[in-house]
Design a protein around this motif. Structure first.
Motif, mmCIF file in Angstrom:
data_model
loop_
_atom_site.group_PDB
_atom_site.id
_atom_site.type_symbol
_atom_site.label_atom_id
_atom_site.label_comp_id
_atom_site.label_asym_id
_atom_site.label_seq_id
_atom_site.Cartn_x
_atom_site.Cartn_y
_atom_site.Cartn_z
ATOM 1 N N ALA A 227 39.987 6.042 25.840
ATOM 2 C CA ALA A 227 41.400 6.412 25.702
ATOM 3 C C ALA A 227 42.169 5.349 24.930
ATOM 4 C CB ALA A 227 42.018 6.629 27.082
ATOM 5 N N GLN A 228 41.933 4.089 25.267
ATOM 6 C CA GLN A 228 42.625 3.000 24.576
ATOM 7 C C GLN A 228 42.269 2.988 23.087
ATOM 8 O OE1 GLN A 228 41.767 -0.925 26.017
ATOM 9 N NE2 GLN A 228 43.386 -1.861 24.795
ATOM 10 N N ARG A 229 40.986 3.080 22.777
ATOM 11 C CA ARG A 229 40.558 3.040 21.376
ATOM 12 C C ARG A 229 41.057 4.263 20.605
ATOM 13 N NH1 ARG A 229 35.301 0.535 18.783
ATOM 14 N NH2 ARG A 229 36.136 -1.094 20.087
ATOM 15 N N ALA A 230 41.106 5.423 21.260
ATOM 16 C CA ALA A 230 41.539 6.658 20.599
ATOM 17 C C ALA A 230 43.060 6.756 20.517
ATOM 18 C CB ALA A 230 40.982 7.868 21.336
ATOM 19 N N GLY A 231 43.762 5.932 21.288
ATOM 20 C CA GLY A 231 45.221 5.988 21.284
ATOM 21 C C GLY A 231 45.771 7.186 22.038
ATOM 22 N N VAL A 232 45.055 7.580 23.101
ATOM 23 C CA VAL A 232 45.506 8.692 23.932
ATOM 24 C C VAL A 232 45.521 8.228 25.383
ATOM 25 C CG1 VAL A 232 44.559 10.422 22.347
ATOM 26 C CG2 VAL A 232 43.184 9.657 24.293
ATOM 27 N N GLY A 233 46.149 9.007 26.232
ATOM 28 C CA GLY A 233 46.146 8.697 27.653
ATOM 29 C C GLY A 233 44.835 9.126 28.297
ATOM 30 N N ARG A 234 44.496 8.499 29.419
ATOM 31 C CA ARG A 234 43.261 8.870 30.115
ATOM 32 C C ARG A 234 43.277 10.333 30.539
ATOM 33 N NH1 ARG A 234 41.431 4.472 34.471
ATOM 34 N NH2 ARG A 234 43.435 3.550 34.101
ATOM 35 N N ALA A 235 44.442 10.844 30.890
ATOM 36 C CA ALA A 235 44.533 12.249 31.300
ATOM 37 C C ALA A 235 44.087 13.174 30.168
ATOM 38 C CB ALA A 235 45.961 12.584 31.725
ATOM 39 N N THR A 236 44.353 12.779 28.943
ATOM 40 C CA THR A 236 43.924 13.584 27.794
ATOM 41 C C THR A 236 42.401 13.625 27.721
ATOM 42 O OG1 THR A 236 45.937 13.000 26.604
ATOM 43 C CG2 THR A 236 44.095 13.840 25.287
ATOM 44 N N VAL A 237 41.765 12.507 27.987
ATOM 45 C CA VAL A 237 40.303 12.472 27.978
ATOM 46 C C VAL A 237 39.771 13.374 29.092
ATOM 47 C CG1 VAL A 237 38.252 11.013 28.090
ATOM 48 C CG2 VAL A 237 40.341 10.128 27.037
ATOM 49 N N TYR A 238 40.386 13.296 30.285
ATOM 50 C CA TYR A 238 39.962 14.123 31.413
ATOM 51 C C TYR A 238 40.111 15.618 31.121
ATOM 52 C CZ TYR A 238 39.503 10.248 34.714
ATOM 53 O OH TYR A 238 39.103 9.117 35.367
ATOM 54 N N ARG A 239 41.098 15.987 30.303
ATOM 55 C CA ARG A 239 41.274 17.407 29.968
ATOM 56 C C ARG A 239 40.082 17.949 29.178
ATOM 57 N NH1 ARG A 239 46.548 15.881 28.138
ATOM 58 N NH2 ARG A 239 47.890 15.947 29.945
ATOM 59 N N HIS A 240 39.442 17.092 28.417
ATOM 60 C CA HIS A 240 38.318 17.531 27.583
ATOM 61 C C HIS A 240 36.970 17.374 28.292
ATOM 62 C CE1 HIS A 240 40.690 18.164 23.958
ATOM 63 N NE2 HIS A 240 41.334 17.053 24.245
ATOM 64 N N TRP A 241 36.818 16.359 29.148
ATOM 65 C CA TRP A 241 35.558 16.093 29.851
ATOM 66 C C TRP A 241 35.863 15.771 31.302
ATOM 67 C CZ3 TRP A 241 36.677 14.193 25.028
ATOM 68 C CH2 TRP A 241 35.858 14.655 23.996
ATOM 69 N N ALA A 242 35.187 16.438 32.207
ATOM 70 C CA ALA A 242 35.437 16.232 33.639
ATOM 71 C C ALA A 242 34.951 14.870 34.112
ATOM 72 C CB ALA A 242 34.770 17.339 34.452
ATOM 73 N N THR A 243 33.873 14.384 33.482
ATOM 74 C CA THR A 243 33.320 13.089 33.889
ATOM 75 C C THR A 243 32.981 12.275 32.649
ATOM 76 O OG1 THR A 243 31.011 13.822 33.893
ATOM 77 C CG2 THR A 243 32.261 14.143 35.952
ATOM 78 N N VAL A 244 32.896 10.977 32.829
ATOM 79 C CA VAL A 244 32.511 10.112 31.721
ATOM 80 C C VAL A 244 31.066 10.392 31.318
ATOM 81 C CG1 VAL A 244 31.727 8.095 33.040
ATOM 82 C CG2 VAL A 244 32.743 7.780 30.791
ATOM 83 N N ASP A 245 30.224 10.816 32.267
ATOM 84 C CA ASP A 245 28.844 11.167 31.936
ATOM 85 C C ASP A 245 28.790 12.372 31.007
ATOM 86 O OD1 ASP A 245 27.577 9.086 33.267
ATOM 87 O OD2 ASP A 245 27.506 10.192 35.161
ATOM 88 N N ALA A 246 29.690 13.325 31.182
ATOM 89 C CA ALA A 246 29.719 14.487 30.292
ATOM 90 C C ALA A 246 30.080 14.048 28.870
ATOM 91 C CB ALA A 246 30.722 15.518 30.803
ATOM 92 N N LEU A 247 31.019 13.117 28.744
ATOM 93 C CA LEU A 247 31.371 12.581 27.430
ATOM 94 C C LEU A 247 30.189 11.813 26.837
ATOM 95 C CD1 LEU A 247 33.261 11.875 25.095
ATOM 96 C CD2 LEU A 247 34.238 10.061 26.540
ATOM 97 N N ARG A 248 29.574 10.947 27.634
ATOM 98 C CA ARG A 248 28.406 10.193 27.153
ATOM 99 C C ARG A 248 27.284 11.130 26.730
ATOM 100 N NH1 ARG A 248 28.310 6.263 32.105
ATOM 101 N NH2 ARG A 248 29.853 4.724 31.455
ATOM 102 N N ASP A 249 27.049 12.172 27.531
ATOM 103 C CA ASP A 249 25.997 13.136 27.196
ATOM 104 C C ASP A 249 26.246 13.748 25.829
ATOM 105 O OD1 ASP A 249 24.585 12.755 29.516
ATOM 106 O OD2 ASP A 249 25.316 14.579 30.494
ATOM 107 N N GLU A 250 27.483 14.164 25.590
ATOM 108 C CA GLU A 250 27.803 14.785 24.303
ATOM 109 C C GLU A 250 27.572 13.822 23.143
ATOM 110 O OE1 GLU A 250 31.619 16.662 22.005
ATOM 111 O OE2 GLU A 250 31.388 17.119 24.140
ATOM 112 N N ILE A 251 27.997 12.589 23.307
ATOM 113 C CA ILE A 251 27.850 11.591 22.245
ATOM 114 C C ILE A 251 26.384 11.202 22.085
ATOM 115 C CG2 ILE A 251 28.548 9.314 21.433
ATOM 116 C CD1 ILE A 251 30.755 11.515 21.550
ATOM 117 N N MET A 252 25.695 10.957 23.182
ATOM 118 C CA MET A 252 24.296 10.542 23.119
ATOM 119 C C MET A 252 23.405 11.661 22.576
ATOM 120 S SD MET A 252 23.825 7.375 24.107
ATOM 121 C CE MET A 252 22.158 7.226 24.713
#
Length: 182
Positions: free
Chosen positions: A37-62
């Motif tokens: 969120a900090q690097r993207a310049g968005v709030g953490r809530a915005t990240v949560y709207r797209h991915w329920a968990t950090v693992d889901a985000l990591r999975d997509e990127i990995m």
């Protein structure tokens, strides 16, 4: 936010880009909702709207990460394999590749299995590719594919990652000679 909303699309793109940068620069553990969120310049809530968990985000990127080695064997095979191992060894000496490789090979007992599963898939692909190349070259080894990969790639990991040295062409030729017939 609606997935078709241009603002949602832009924020998602910035988040994915930030997560990729963190992954390449510092490894999977650096990909946290707060850091992304900090690097993207968005709030953490915005990240949560797209991915329920950090693992889901990591999975997509990995899942976007592929290993570009040992694909489409060329002829003559010994020279092609030398080129592939040379490229791998050279890549392992770059800081970004060293961080990513170190993150991938480090098994985490506390991991829920997602990172270990991705790691196993990636390394399984390398093992299958190497086994196919050696079979095509006429190798009659009965050793498991993971042992063959370990004996070809393992020494490069040690020399390039652990010791921080460049692998010589003679060293790579010796590794190949141990695996290819005649």
């Amino acid at each position: 936010m609606d997935a078709d909303d241009p603002r949602a699309v832009r924020s998602r793109e910035r988040i994915v880009s930030a997560a990729r940068e963190l992954l390449r620069g510092e490894g999977p553990a650096a990909v946290t909702f707060a850091a992304v969120a900090q690097r993207a310049g968005v709030g953490r809530a915005t990240v949560y709207r797209h991915w329920a968990t950090v693992d889901a985000l990591r999975d997509e990127i990995m899942d976007e990460f592929t290993l570009p080695f040992f694909e489409r064997p060329g002829r003559p095979l010994p020279q092609w394999l030398h080129g592939q191992l040379r490229r791998l060894a050279d890549e392992l000496t770059t800081p970004a590749a060293a961080r990513m490789t170190t993150s991938l090979i480090q098994r985490d007992a506390a991991d829920d299995g997602a990172l270990n599963s991705r790691r196993d898939r990636l390394f399984g692909v390398l093992e299958e590719r190497l086994a196919a190349v050696l079979h095509q070259a006429g190798s009659t080894t009965t050793r498991p594919a993971e042992e063959v990969a370990a004996s070809l790639i393992g020494p490069l990991l040690y020399l390039c990652l652990a010791r921080g040295r460049r692998a010589s062409d003679d060293f790579i030729r010796t590794l190949i000679a141990e695996h290819l017939p005649g």
